[in-house]
Design a protein around this motif. Structure first.
Motif, PDB file in Angstrom:
ATOM      1  N   SER A 183      -9.637   9.268  -7.384  1.00 19.58           N
ATOM      2  CA  SER A 183      -8.594   9.163  -6.377  1.00 19.58           C
ATOM      3  C   SER A 183      -9.232   9.241  -5.000  1.00 19.58           C
ATOM      4  CB  SER A 183      -7.597  10.295  -6.569  1.00 19.58           C
ATOM      5  OG  SER A 183      -7.082  10.689  -5.333  1.00 19.58           O
ATOM      6  N   LEU A 184      -8.900   8.265  -4.153  1.00 22.78           N
ATOM      7  CA  LEU A 184      -9.464   8.283  -2.806  1.00 22.78           C
ATOM      8  C   LEU A 184      -8.891   9.434  -1.994  1.00 22.78           C
ATOM      9  CD1 LEU A 184      -9.482   4.496  -1.973  1.00 22.78           C
ATOM     10  CD2 LEU A 184     -11.416   5.912  -2.570  1.00 22.78           C
ATOM     11  N   ARG A 185      -7.598   9.740  -2.224  1.00 24.19           N
ATOM     12  CA  ARG A 185      -7.025  10.871  -1.507  1.00 24.19           C
ATOM     13  C   ARG A 185      -7.740  12.157  -1.910  1.00 24.19           C
ATOM     14  NH1 ARG A 185      -1.967  11.444  -3.522  1.00 24.19           N
ATOM     15  NH2 ARG A 185      -0.919   9.903  -2.233  1.00 24.19           N
ATOM     16  N   TYR A 232       2.067   9.212   6.920  1.00 31.43           N
ATOM     17  CA  TYR A 232       0.729   8.788   7.314  1.00 31.43           C
ATOM     18  C   TYR A 232       0.662   8.458   8.798  1.00 31.43           C
ATOM     19  CZ  TYR A 232      -1.224   8.953   2.686  1.00 31.43           C
ATOM     20  OH  TYR A 232      -1.697   9.402   1.485  1.00 31.43           O
ATOM     21  N   ARG A 242      -7.512  -1.980  -5.323  1.00 28.45           N
ATOM     22  CA  ARG A 242      -6.366  -2.610  -5.968  1.00 28.45           C
ATOM     23  C   ARG A 242      -6.632  -4.079  -6.255  1.00 28.45           C
ATOM     24  NH1 ARG A 242      -1.811  -3.726  -1.442  1.00 28.45           N
ATOM     25  NH2 ARG A 242      -3.229  -4.441   0.163  1.00 28.45           N
ATOM     26  N   VAL A 292      -9.345   1.175  -0.188  1.00 31.44           N
ATOM     27  CA  VAL A 292      -8.021   1.125  -0.826  1.00 31.44           C
ATOM     28  C   VAL A 292      -7.734  -0.301  -1.262  1.00 31.44           C
ATOM     29  CG1 VAL A 292      -5.566   1.292  -0.385  1.00 31.44           C
ATOM     30  CG2 VAL A 292      -7.065   3.106   0.350  1.00 31.44           C
ATOM     31  N   ASN A 293      -8.068  -1.256  -0.387  1.00 30.78           N
ATOM     32  CA  ASN A 293      -7.814  -2.647  -0.734  1.00 30.78           C
ATOM     33  C   ASN A 293      -8.730  -3.121  -1.847  1.00 30.78           C
ATOM     34  OD1 ASN A 293      -5.651  -3.743   0.849  1.00 30.78           O
ATOM     35  ND2 ASN A 293      -6.868  -3.074   2.593  1.00 30.78           N
ATOM     36  N   LEU A 313     -11.725   3.697   4.684  1.00 32.90           N
ATOM     37  CA  LEU A 313     -10.653   4.034   3.748  1.00 32.90           C
ATOM     38  C   LEU A 313      -9.805   2.807   3.439  1.00 32.90           C
ATOM     39  CD1 LEU A 313      -9.192   6.211   2.178  1.00 32.90           C
ATOM     40  CD2 LEU A 313      -7.832   6.674   4.195  1.00 32.90           C
ATOM     41  N   LEU A 314      -9.408   2.074   4.499  1.00 37.12           N
ATOM     42  CA  LEU A 314      -8.572   0.891   4.272  1.00 37.12           C
ATOM     43  C   LEU A 314      -9.320  -0.140   3.427  1.00 37.12           C
ATOM     44  CD1 LEU A 314      -6.742   0.358   7.655  1.00 37.12           C
ATOM     45  CD2 LEU A 314      -5.804   1.101   5.479  1.00 37.12           C
ATOM     46  N   LEU A 324       0.826  -1.202   0.000  1.00 37.88           N
ATOM     47  CA  LEU A 324       0.000   0.000   0.000  1.00 37.88           C
ATOM     48  C   LEU A 324       0.858   1.249   0.000  1.00 37.88           C
ATOM     49  CD1 LEU A 324      -3.026  -0.520   2.374  1.00 37.88           C
ATOM     50  CD2 LEU A 324      -2.997  -0.296  -0.090  1.00 37.88           C
TER      51      LEU A 324
END
Lengths: 294, 358
Positions: free
Chosen positions: B268-270, B25, B191, B187-188, B183-184, B15
């Motif tokens: 984009s998640l960010r 982070y 991908r 993100v996973n 969020l985690l 990640l």
């Protein structure tokens, strides 16, 4: 409930009057959408601008109504033309969603400016025909509604005549079908786009002047845009006769559902129709199906 | 610019591949944990609200930014989540169970609108979601026996494993924890194969079909996932406002959420998080800027909405890739200082491009 013919005629007339407004706003939306592929979410706020400019001219400036109407229509048309030439043109060629976001941004800014200039209060627009009623046999119609129907019919004929019978109109049609081909045939596409926006803006300003005597001069007038979107979808995206027929249908459906359906349905029936049409017939009543390019 | 050079398969799955990123982070999380002990009560509440907005923004980003499905009515799902959660708490369902059920209920609502939406895309879909949002707002106002109508519905204080989370600090940590978990998870997901399928559907439905992705199914899945997350944020929002009214979930909230993902940077998640921070703080920034403006302007009611419009217009015109794009460019400029080239970020191919002449 027995079906009273007078009631039915009354509802039909009221439906046509509100539907004519929806149809006119949708007409402006379709014109700009066909010309520039931008769905103009600022149309509702152009309408509000028209209502407020008209109010300022009549109530503050003491300008007689017909003259004020002309000035308002020209002013809002010029405003829309300026928006196209100054801002919207910059995003040509970007995804449609950019156009949606940009016009929403313009709508917010317009709404903010109007409320900064005029304050958040609502006002009533005095006109020579406010509060009068015309009797057509047993059916009553308020004079503002009658004016709406007459003007809407006139504007529709004008738009049709312009698009069908003049060189300018044919050029607009050509540009809306294929901009590159139109450009190569010597049509000034950019100027034409600004002109179409000006026309749509003028229609919006006119709608503001027509709608304000029926309700109030208020910022929330922009919500008529949502009904116009429903009309546009019902008529098929990007079809001019479709937008007008869709507007009339939405107006009629609203009036009839107010009487024959449970309380509260009237406010949302336009949106239910919108969703239903998109589900069952995504290209609307008059739209043509387009394949998408890969 | 640095390029990732993989020597092991596990390198490609990391990640956070760089040490600086991991440190940054970690520091951010530590700062956020320390924040409620340093800041005033007011700012703790504001931060919790921004976390809630960020969760909603993440949910919308999955739908709009990754799957390319335009939604102009995300507030409908926030509202459904908020009311479902409040009503279940009222009925005596424990907090944690109610939160899980809220996910399922708002996901089901997403299925309800996602299934019919298979046939439409683009602007038609935007209008369909807009119409749905208006209908939901009206129904909430009208269904007085269930929702209390326009007089509102009070929300009970959350109780988790016997602890009352009524204080701002406790609620802050609840929001932070849920934000980090969401969020985690996302993100996973992004991908993994499902996330790649979302992006494929966005970029080209035909190509996605060609690769064996069930496009309709993927679109509906994105809808359901996005509305479930939006509903989750709604449940937290219910505790934040403590008194639910239909006006709170109107078109303005929908547009604010859309603004967040667009200004943050689509895809984009960010970006979703950055957008939520900017839009969440914007009202505060405006009220801070008011003393600097002439009195005639600052007293006006329309200033806020004007500022929203201005920010949005500036981003659409000058930085279509949003805050995330700006961040990438700044980072590239700093890391490759003397040899930075603007063309690095020029897009070679844009999808969904209109066929019109410029």
């Amino acid at each position: 409930m027995g079906l009273d013919p007078v009631l039915l005629a009354q509802l039909t007339l009221n439906g046509i009057a509100t539907g004519a407004i929806y149809g006119l706003v949708a007409l402006g939306l379709v014109l700009t959408y066909k010309a520039t592929e931008v769905l103009n979410f600022a149309q509702g706020d152009l309408l509000v601008a028209g209502a407020f400019i008209g109010w300022a001219l009549i109530a503050l400036g003491g300008v007689p109504y017909p003259l004020a109407a002309v000035i308002t229509v020209v002013a809002v048309g010029a405003l829309a033309c300026g928006l196209e030439a100054g801002v919207v043109r910059r995003i040509a060629g970007q995804p449609q969603f950019s156009g949606v976001m940009l016009t929403i941004a313009l709508a917010f800014m317009l709404r903010g400016l109007i409320s900064m200039v005029f304050g958040p209060d609502s006002r009533s627009l005095p006109t020579p025909f406010t509060g009068q009623t015309v009797w057509l046999g047993p059916v009553a119609i308020s004079a503002p509604s009658l004016v709406v129907i007459v003007v809407a019919g006139f504007v529709t004929l004008l738009a049709f005549g312009l698009l069908r019978a003049t060189t300018l109109g044919v050029a607009i049609q050509a540009a809306s079908q294929n901009q590159l081909a139109a450009y190569l045939s010597g049509i000034p596409v950019k100027r034409l786009n600004s002109f179409v926006w000006a026309g749509a803006g003028a229609v919006a300003g006119l709608c503001g002047l027509l709608l304000a005597p029926m309700t109030l001069v208020d910022l929330s007038l922009w919500t008529v845009l949502l009904k116009a979107l429903a009309a546009m979808v019902l008529g098929g995206f990007g079809s001019i006769p479709g937008a007008l027929v869709g507007g009339l249908l939405i107006g009629l459906i609203e009036q009839f559902s107010g009487v024959f359906m449970p309380d509260g349905i009237k406010d949302i029936v336009a949106y239910i129709v919108l969703i239903g049409v998109l589900m069952l017939r995504p290209h609307g009543l008059f739209g043509e199906a387009h394949g998408r390019r890969v | 610019m640095r390029f990732r050079y993989h020597t092991r398969y596990s390198d490609a799955r990391k990640l956070l591949p760089w040490t600086e990123g991991r440190v940054a982070y970690l520091l951010l999380v530590l700062a956020l944990i320390a924040a409620p002990f340093v800041l005033q009560r007011f700012w703790v509440g504001e931060l919790s609200y921004i976390f809630i907005l960020a969760i909603a923004s993440l949910g919308l980003m999955i739908l709009k930014g990754y799957t390319g499905q335009v939604s102009l009515g995300p507030a409908a799902f926030v509202a459904i989540g908020a009311y479902a959660h409040a009503l279940m708490l009222d009925a005596g369902v424990p907090f944690a169970v109610s939160l899980c059920l809220t996910l399922i209920i708002s996901g089901a609502a997403g299925l309800m609108i996602g299934l019919p939406a298979i046939r439409v895309s683009g602007l038609s879909l935007a209008m369909m979601t807009l119409a749905f949002a208006v209908i939901v707002e009206h129904v909430l106002g009208r269904w007085k026996t269930l929702t209390g109508g326009f007089s509102g519905l009070p929300v009970e204080t959350p109780v988790l494993f016997g602890f009352r989370l009524g204080t701002p600090t406790a609620f802050y940590f609840l929001c932070l924890a849920i934000l980090i978990i969401t969020l985690l998870g996302l993100v996973n997901l992004m991908r993994g194969p499902k996330g790649r399928a979302f992006v494929a559907v966005r970029d080209s439905e035909a190509a996605a079909w060609g690769l064996g992705i069930d496009v309709a199914r993927t679109r509906v899945e994105a809808f359901v996932l996005s509305s479930a997350i939006l509903g989750l944020s709604g449940a937290l929002m219910a505790h934040h406002v403590q008194h639910l009214t239909p006006e709170g979930f109107g078109l303005l909230l929908s547009l604010e959420l859309v603004l967040m993902v667009v200004i943050g940077g689509l895809g984009s998640l960010r970006g979703a998080l950055l957008g939520a921070v900017l839009i969440g703080f914007l009202p505060r920034l405006i009220s801070m800027a008011k003393p600097l403006l002439p009195a005639q302007v600052s007293a006006q009611f329309g200033l806020e909405i004007f500022a929203y419009g201005l920010v949005l217009a500036v981003f659409v015109l000058f930085e279509p890739r949003g805050l995330e794009g700006r961040w990438q460019k700044t980072k590239a400029f700093l890391t490759s200082f003397p040899v930075y080239r603007r063309d690095t970020f020029r897009r070679q191919k844009t999808y969904m491009r209109s066929e019109r002449l410029k």
